[in-house]
Motif scaffolding. Structure first.
Motif, PDB file in Angstrom:
ATOM      1  N   VAL A  32       4.403   5.878  11.980  1.00 24.63           N
ATOM      2  CA  VAL A  32       5.683   5.333  11.517  1.00 24.63           C
ATOM      3  C   VAL A  32       5.511   3.956  10.887  1.00 24.63           C
ATOM      4  O   VAL A  32       6.378   3.511  10.107  1.00 24.63           O
ATOM      5  CB  VAL A  32       6.711   5.260  12.669  1.00 24.63           C
ATOM      6  CG1 VAL A  32       7.022   6.647  13.199  1.00 24.63           C
ATOM      7  CG2 VAL A  32       6.232   4.348  13.795  1.00 24.63           C
ATOM      8  N   ARG A  33       4.412   3.265  11.186  1.00 26.21           N
ATOM      9  CA  ARG A  33       4.206   1.927  10.629  1.00 26.21           C
ATOM     10  C   ARG A  33       3.686   1.994   9.204  1.00 26.21           C
ATOM     11  O   ARG A  33       4.172   1.281   8.320  1.00 26.21           O
ATOM     12  CB  ARG A  33       3.233   1.139  11.509  1.00 26.21           C
ATOM     13  CG  ARG A  33       3.041  -0.320  11.085  1.00 26.21           C
ATOM     14  CD  ARG A  33       2.089  -1.052  12.009  1.00 26.21           C
ATOM     15  NE  ARG A  33       0.762  -0.446  12.023  1.00 26.21           N
ATOM     16  CZ  ARG A  33      -0.190  -0.704  11.127  1.00 26.21           C
ATOM     17  NH1 ARG A  33       0.054  -1.554  10.134  1.00 26.21           N
ATOM     18  NH2 ARG A  33      -1.376  -0.130  11.228  1.00 26.21           N
ATOM     19  N   THR A  34       2.722   2.877   8.959  1.00 30.51           N
ATOM     20  CA  THR A  34       2.104   2.943   7.630  1.00 30.51           C
ATOM     21  C   THR A  34       2.727   4.003   6.731  1.00 30.51           C
ATOM     22  O   THR A  34       2.528   3.973   5.518  1.00 30.51           O
ATOM     23  CB  THR A  34       0.605   3.247   7.752  1.00 30.51           C
ATOM     24  OG1 THR A  34       0.440   4.578   8.282  1.00 30.51           O
ATOM     25  CG2 THR A  34      -0.091   2.238   8.671  1.00 30.51           C
ATOM     26  N   GLY A  35       3.464   4.952   7.323  1.00 30.07           N
ATOM     27  CA  GLY A  35       4.022   6.043   6.537  1.00 30.07           C
ATOM     28  C   GLY A  35       3.015   7.133   6.209  1.00 30.07           C
ATOM     29  O   GLY A  35       3.302   8.030   5.405  1.00 30.07           O
ATOM     30  N   ARG A  36       1.833   7.091   6.826  1.00 29.92           N
ATOM     31  CA  ARG A  36       0.830   8.144   6.590  1.00 29.92           C
ATOM     32  C   ARG A  36       1.437   9.507   6.907  1.00 29.92           C
ATOM     33  O   ARG A  36       1.987   9.713   7.990  1.00 29.92           O
ATOM     34  CB  ARG A  36      -0.384   7.874   7.487  1.00 29.92           C
ATOM     35  CG  ARG A  36      -1.464   8.956   7.487  1.00 29.92           C
ATOM     36  CD  ARG A  36      -2.716   8.466   8.202  1.00 29.92           C
ATOM     37  NE  ARG A  36      -2.473   8.066   9.570  1.00 29.92           N
ATOM     38  CZ  ARG A  36      -2.672   8.856  10.646  1.00 29.92           C
ATOM     39  NH1 ARG A  36      -3.088  10.113  10.485  1.00 29.92           N
ATOM     40  NH2 ARG A  36      -2.447   8.400  11.871  1.00 29.92           N
ATOM     41  N   PRO A  37       1.365  10.455   5.964  1.00 31.35           N
ATOM     42  CA  PRO A  37       2.049  11.740   6.196  1.00 31.35           C
ATOM     43  C   PRO A  37       1.340  12.598   7.238  1.00 31.35           C
ATOM     44  O   PRO A  37       0.119  12.526   7.405  1.00 31.35           O
ATOM     45  CB  PRO A  37       2.010  12.419   4.820  1.00 31.35           C
ATOM     46  CG  PRO A  37       0.843  11.802   4.126  1.00 31.35           C
ATOM     47  CD  PRO A  37       0.746  10.393   4.626  1.00 31.35           C
ATOM     48  N   VAL A  38       2.116  13.382   7.962  1.00 35.61           N
ATOM     49  CA  VAL A  38       1.560  14.350   8.894  1.00 35.61           C
ATOM     50  C   VAL A  38       1.079  15.560   8.100  1.00 35.61           C
ATOM     51  O   VAL A  38       1.631  15.879   7.033  1.00 35.61           O
ATOM     52  CB  VAL A  38       2.617  14.726   9.958  1.00 35.61           C
ATOM     53  CG1 VAL A  38       3.680  15.655   9.406  1.00 35.61           C
ATOM     54  CG2 VAL A  38       1.975  15.321  11.187  1.00 35.61           C
ATOM     55  N   ARG A  39       0.012  16.214   8.586  1.00 35.82           N
ATOM     56  CA  ARG A  39      -0.557  17.375   7.893  1.00 35.82           C
ATOM     57  C   ARG A  39      -0.659  18.551   8.849  1.00 35.82           C
ATOM     58  O   ARG A  39      -0.821  18.366  10.067  1.00 35.82           O
ATOM     59  CB  ARG A  39      -1.957  17.043   7.360  1.00 35.82           C
ATOM     60  CG  ARG A  39      -2.041  15.856   6.440  1.00 35.82           C
ATOM     61  CD  ARG A  39      -3.323  15.901   5.593  1.00 35.82           C
ATOM     62  NE  ARG A  39      -4.476  16.412   6.318  1.00 35.82           N
ATOM     63  CZ  ARG A  39      -5.532  15.666   6.695  1.00 35.82           C
ATOM     64  NH1 ARG A  39      -5.541  14.361   6.460  1.00 35.82           N
ATOM     65  NH2 ARG A  39      -6.537  16.213   7.322  1.00 35.82           N
ATOM     66  N   PRO A  40      -0.594  19.783   8.335  1.00 36.81           N
ATOM     67  CA  PRO A  40      -0.595  20.943   9.228  1.00 36.81           C
ATOM     68  C   PRO A  40      -1.920  21.195   9.939  1.00 36.81           C
ATOM     69  O   PRO A  40      -1.962  21.945  10.909  1.00 36.81           O
ATOM     70  CB  PRO A  40      -0.246  22.108   8.295  1.00 36.81           C
ATOM     71  CG  PRO A  40      -0.546  21.634   6.923  1.00 36.81           C
ATOM     72  CD  PRO A  40      -0.339  20.151   6.928  1.00 36.81           C
ATOM     73  N   ASP A  41      -3.014  20.562   9.478  1.00 37.80           N
ATOM     74  CA  ASP A  41      -4.318  20.799  10.104  1.00 37.80           C
ATOM     75  C   ASP A  41      -4.666  19.741  11.138  1.00 37.80           C
ATOM     76  O   ASP A  41      -5.781  19.718  11.666  1.00 37.80           O
ATOM     77  CB  ASP A  41      -5.414  20.853   9.041  1.00 37.80           C
ATOM     78  CG  ASP A  41      -5.581  19.531   8.293  1.00 37.80           C
ATOM     79  OD1 ASP A  41      -4.645  18.692   8.324  1.00 37.80           O
ATOM     80  OD2 ASP A  41      -6.646  19.329   7.663  1.00 37.80           O
ATOM     81  N   MET A  42      -3.727  18.867  11.482  1.00 40.24           N
ATOM     82  CA  MET A  42      -4.041  17.778  12.409  1.00 40.24           C
ATOM     83  C   MET A  42      -4.260  18.282  13.825  1.00 40.24           C
ATOM     84  O   MET A  42      -3.678  19.274  14.244  1.00 40.24           O
ATOM     85  CB  MET A  42      -2.929  16.731  12.388  1.00 40.24           C
ATOM     86  CG  MET A  42      -2.979  15.839  11.170  1.00 40.24           C
ATOM     87  SD  MET A  42      -1.698  14.573  11.175  1.00 40.24           S
ATOM     88  CE  MET A  42      -2.396  13.449   9.946  1.00 40.24           C
ATOM     89  N   ARG A  43      -5.101  17.551  14.554  1.00 41.37           N
ATOM     90  CA  ARG A  43      -5.340  17.863  15.959  1.00 41.37           C
ATOM     91  C   ARG A  43      -4.236  17.248  16.819  1.00 41.37           C
ATOM     92  O   ARG A  43      -3.643  16.231  16.447  1.00 41.37           O
ATOM     93  CB  ARG A  43      -6.704  17.352  16.394  1.00 41.37           C
ATOM     94  CG  ARG A  43      -7.849  18.048  15.679  1.00 41.37           C
ATOM     95  CD  ARG A  43      -9.189  17.658  16.220  1.00 41.37           C
ATOM     96  NE  ARG A  43     -10.256  18.401  15.545  1.00 41.37           N
ATOM     97  CZ  ARG A  43     -11.508  18.436  15.966  1.00 41.37           C
ATOM     98  NH1 ARG A  43     -11.869  17.765  17.050  1.00 41.37           N
ATOM     99  NH2 ARG A  43     -12.418  19.136  15.317  1.00 41.37           N
TER     100      ARG A  43
END
Length: 363
Positions: A32-43
């Motif tokens: 939430v701080r950097t806005g890095r997007p979530v991805r479907p392959d994340m652990r």
């Protein structure tokens, strides 16, 4: 999923399978701080979904004759469950939460002892235990010495991580290696999972989201607990996985390729169990079931740890699967009676479940 994000979930990601077709998607942010997007392959830390892996490992040992489902646990682990209790509680009772052994969590995390009584609830223990190294025996002792949750074998059972820490010690006793090593070789690798593991330390290997814990509004803004020593619940809820791996795991398990059909039938014999949220569920041996009217019966498990919620459901015919991960936990504030208050995320998730599990949009 966009609706879930708009309703207040930082990030949500999923994989849905339907008769050979695969859909993967994500919405929102991993940070939430950097806005890095979530991805479907994340652990993701998948919490109590770990219990299905543990149960499958135990059933493999049942098939090999090293464990008997209806044998008393005191015969295997007399020091951990001594006396009459050890004679009355069977391996099956540990697997389906009818042992009567209570949850050790309020003793390992003292600031949660009065959960969900708001005046006495505090996140202090979450921070105190972030890097603490627990031994399974000390956690089990907390559960065994606490007031019993019920008589061994009585229903409804009471969901308890004490049961699954004991099963981890049982696996170590009969296999001669740690439960984590045995499960990795004989369940995770057998299912062909590439991104599933018991973490070796407090950090997650590979791409992952931050994991935000709200603790019913007591942590505001929610705090990131993605770095955490999971020794407090390893064979109860310690695994890291991906939505793709979870769908592959349950497809392989329910297809009879990790345990045999007889063992799978044992896993799908359910009893009523009261979960940690006080709701009654139909629980088997490391599996439970949900029925969606007009859609079908699904098998699988859900899981929660600090800042992460995950679920994986497979329809009884095996043709439809949904594995879903979220990076905010316990967003509902509690009222004066300790009951969760309704939140827009709840409505958005209901719509998502309907479409992902049943294939038909709502509204």
């Amino acid at each position: 999923m966009d609706g879930v994000h708009r309703a207040g979930m930082p990030g949500v990601y999923a994989e849905v399978r339907d008769a050979g077709q695969v859909w993967r998607g994500a919405s929102g942010v991993a940070d939430v701080r950097t806005g890095r997007p979530v991805r479907p392959d994340m652990r993701q830390r998948v919490g109590s979904i770990t219990k299905t892996f543990v149960a499958a490992a135990v059933l493999q040992q049942v098939e090999q004759g090293r464990i008997r489902l209806d044998a008393p646990i005191g015969g295997y682990l007399p020091r951990l469950v001594p006396g009459e209790r050890g004679k009355k509680i069977t391996v099956r009772m540990l697997l389906n939460h009818t042992s009567g052994l209570p949850e050790y969590l309020p003793y390992a995390f003292p600031s949660l002892k009065e959960w969900p009584s708001l005046p006495d609830l505090s996140p202090k223990s979450l921070d105190d235990n972030r890097f603490k190294q627990f031994r399974p025996a000390e956690l089990i002792e907390m559960g065994v010495n606490a007031p019993a949750a019920g008589e061994p074998g009585s229903t409804p059972g009471v969901y308890s991580n004490t049961n699954y820490l004991l099963l981890g010690q049982l696996l170590e006793r009969v296999t001669g290696t740690t439960a984590e090593n045995y499960i990795t070789r004989n369940v995770i690798e057998r299912a062909g999972l590439q991104h599933t593991e018991f973490p070796a330390g407090p950090r997650i290997n590979g791409p992952h989201s931050r994991m935000y814990e709200g603790l019913f509004g007591l942590i505001d803004p929610p705090r990131d607990y993605s770095v955490y020593n999971m020794s407090w619940v390893m064979t109860g809820a310690g695994l890291v996985s991906t939505t793709e791996d979870l769908n592959r795991f349950y497809d392989t398990l329910l297809g009879g390729k990790i345990v045999n059909r007889s063992s799978l039938a044992q896993m799908q014999r359910t009893v009523p169990v009261i979960n940690l949220e006080g709701q009654q569920i139909d629980y088997g041996l490391g599996l439970h079931t949900v029925t969606i009217p007009g859609c079908g019966t699904f098998w699988g498990h859900d899981g929660s740890t600090w800042g992460a919620l995950t679920m994986s459901w497979t329809r009884a015919d095996g043709k439809r699967q949904m594995s879903l991960a979220m990076n905010l936990a316990r967003w509902n504030k509690l009222d004066s009676s300790g009951n969760p208050q309704h939140h827009p995320i709840d409505d958005a998730l209901a719509a998502l479940y309907q479409q992902a599990m049943c294939g038909n949009p709502v509204g």
